[in-house]
Motif scaffolding. Sequence first.
Motif, PDB file in Angstrom:
ATOM      1  N   TYR A  49     -17.262  13.795 -13.584  1.00  0.00           N
ATOM      2  CA  TYR A  49     -16.677  12.528 -13.135  1.00  0.00           C
ATOM      3  C   TYR A  49     -15.189  12.462 -13.508  1.00  0.00           C
ATOM      4  O   TYR A  49     -14.359  12.084 -12.691  1.00  0.00           O
ATOM      5  CB  TYR A  49     -17.432  11.364 -13.774  1.00  0.00           C
ATOM      6  CG  TYR A  49     -17.017  10.013 -13.271  1.00  0.00           C
ATOM      7  CD1 TYR A  49     -17.620   9.446 -12.170  1.00  0.00           C
ATOM      8  CD2 TYR A  49     -16.010   9.292 -13.908  1.00  0.00           C
ATOM      9  CE1 TYR A  49     -17.244   8.202 -11.696  1.00  0.00           C
ATOM     10  CE2 TYR A  49     -15.623   8.050 -13.445  1.00  0.00           C
ATOM     11  CZ  TYR A  49     -16.247   7.518 -12.343  1.00  0.00           C
ATOM     12  OH  TYR A  49     -15.856   6.298 -11.885  1.00  0.00           O
ATOM     13  N   LEU A  50     -14.861  12.841 -14.726  1.00  0.00           N
ATOM     14  CA  LEU A  50     -13.468  12.798 -15.166  1.00  0.00           C
ATOM     15  C   LEU A  50     -12.610  13.812 -14.413  1.00  0.00           C
ATOM     16  O   LEU A  50     -11.449  13.526 -14.095  1.00  0.00           O
ATOM     17  CB  LEU A  50     -13.381  13.025 -16.673  1.00  0.00           C
ATOM     18  CG  LEU A  50     -13.960  11.909 -17.524  1.00  0.00           C
ATOM     19  CD1 LEU A  50     -13.948  12.309 -18.997  1.00  0.00           C
ATOM     20  CD2 LEU A  50     -13.194  10.616 -17.320  1.00  0.00           C
ATOM     21  N   MET A  51     -13.165  14.977 -14.115  1.00  0.00           N
ATOM     22  CA  MET A  51     -12.412  15.962 -13.325  1.00  0.00           C
ATOM     23  C   MET A  51     -12.144  15.436 -11.914  1.00  0.00           C
ATOM     24  O   MET A  51     -11.041  15.594 -11.381  1.00  0.00           O
ATOM     25  CB  MET A  51     -13.155  17.289 -13.271  1.00  0.00           C
ATOM     26  CG  MET A  51     -13.118  18.052 -14.568  1.00  0.00           C
ATOM     27  SD  MET A  51     -13.759  19.738 -14.490  1.00  0.00           S
ATOM     28  CE  MET A  51     -15.379  19.514 -13.812  1.00  0.00           C
ATOM     29  N   MET A  56      -8.483  13.031  -7.898  1.00  0.00           N
ATOM     30  CA  MET A  56      -8.129  11.915  -7.011  1.00  0.00           C
ATOM     31  C   MET A  56      -6.770  11.337  -7.376  1.00  0.00           C
ATOM     32  O   MET A  56      -5.984  10.978  -6.492  1.00  0.00           O
ATOM     33  CB  MET A  56      -9.199  10.829  -7.071  1.00  0.00           C
ATOM     34  CG  MET A  56     -10.462  11.183  -6.352  1.00  0.00           C
ATOM     35  SD  MET A  56     -11.734   9.928  -6.514  1.00  0.00           S
ATOM     36  CE  MET A  56     -10.871   8.451  -6.042  1.00  0.00           C
ATOM     37  N   ASN A  57      -6.467  11.255  -8.664  1.00  0.00           N
ATOM     38  CA  ASN A  57      -5.181  10.734  -9.121  1.00  0.00           C
ATOM     39  C   ASN A  57      -4.043  11.663  -8.690  1.00  0.00           C
ATOM     40  O   ASN A  57      -2.979  11.204  -8.284  1.00  0.00           O
ATOM     41  CB  ASN A  57      -5.198  10.551 -10.632  1.00  0.00           C
ATOM     42  CG  ASN A  57      -4.055   9.714 -11.106  1.00  0.00           C
ATOM     43  OD1 ASN A  57      -3.394   9.050 -10.328  1.00  0.00           O
ATOM     44  ND2 ASN A  57      -3.804   9.752 -12.403  1.00  0.00           N
ATOM     45  N   VAL A  58      -4.273  12.963  -8.768  1.00  0.00           N
ATOM     46  CA  VAL A  58      -3.259  13.925  -8.325  1.00  0.00           C
ATOM     47  C   VAL A  58      -3.021  13.777  -6.833  1.00  0.00           C
ATOM     48  O   VAL A  58      -1.870  13.768  -6.375  1.00  0.00           O
ATOM     49  CB  VAL A  58      -3.700  15.366  -8.689  1.00  0.00           C
ATOM     50  CG1 VAL A  58      -2.841  16.391  -7.985  1.00  0.00           C
ATOM     51  CG2 VAL A  58      -3.658  15.571 -10.190  1.00  0.00           C
ATOM     52  N   GLN A  59      -4.084  13.642  -6.062  1.00  0.00           N
ATOM     53  CA  GLN A  59      -3.926  13.479  -4.616  1.00  0.00           C
ATOM     54  C   GLN A  59      -3.164  12.206  -4.273  1.00  0.00           C
ATOM     55  O   GLN A  59      -2.314  12.211  -3.382  1.00  0.00           O
ATOM     56  CB  GLN A  59      -5.292  13.456  -3.928  1.00  0.00           C
ATOM     57  CG  GLN A  59      -5.940  14.799  -3.842  1.00  0.00           C
ATOM     58  CD  GLN A  59      -7.278  14.730  -3.130  1.00  0.00           C
ATOM     59  OE1 GLN A  59      -7.944  13.702  -3.127  1.00  0.00           O
ATOM     60  NE2 GLN A  59      -7.681  15.832  -2.538  1.00  0.00           N
ATOM     61  N   LYS A  60      -3.451  11.114  -4.978  1.00  0.00           N
ATOM     62  CA  LYS A  60      -2.734   9.858  -4.715  1.00  0.00           C
ATOM     63  C   LYS A  60      -1.247  10.013  -5.010  1.00  0.00           C
ATOM     64  O   LYS A  60      -0.403   9.541  -4.263  1.00  0.00           O
ATOM     65  CB  LYS A  60      -3.308   8.728  -5.571  1.00  0.00           C
ATOM     66  CG  LYS A  60      -4.577   8.150  -5.056  1.00  0.00           C
ATOM     67  CD  LYS A  60      -5.028   7.017  -5.957  1.00  0.00           C
ATOM     68  CE  LYS A  60      -6.401   6.536  -5.603  1.00  0.00           C
ATOM     69  NZ  LYS A  60      -6.870   5.498  -6.527  1.00  0.00           N
TER      70      LYS A  60
END
Length: 72
Positions: A49-51, A56-60
């Motif tokens: 989940y954390l990965m 997702m944060n990197v993609q945003k």
Amino acid sequence: MKRLQYFIESQAFGVCTMLGEKLGIATSSIRLSFIYLSFLTMGSPVLLYLMLAFWMNVQKSLRRERSTVWDL
């Protein structure tokens, strides 16, 4: 109760929601699966989940960084 649920869902990275939308599965069943698997496997799905949240944060941030081809 709805305000608390909305606050938790908005602060929990949106990983289950993203998976549900991509796979066409209800978000609540994905959350329950994460919870049950975490108990059965002593927490290893939490790492997954954390990965996913990190990815997702990197993609945003990559999408925000350059919105068009002409931005330099």
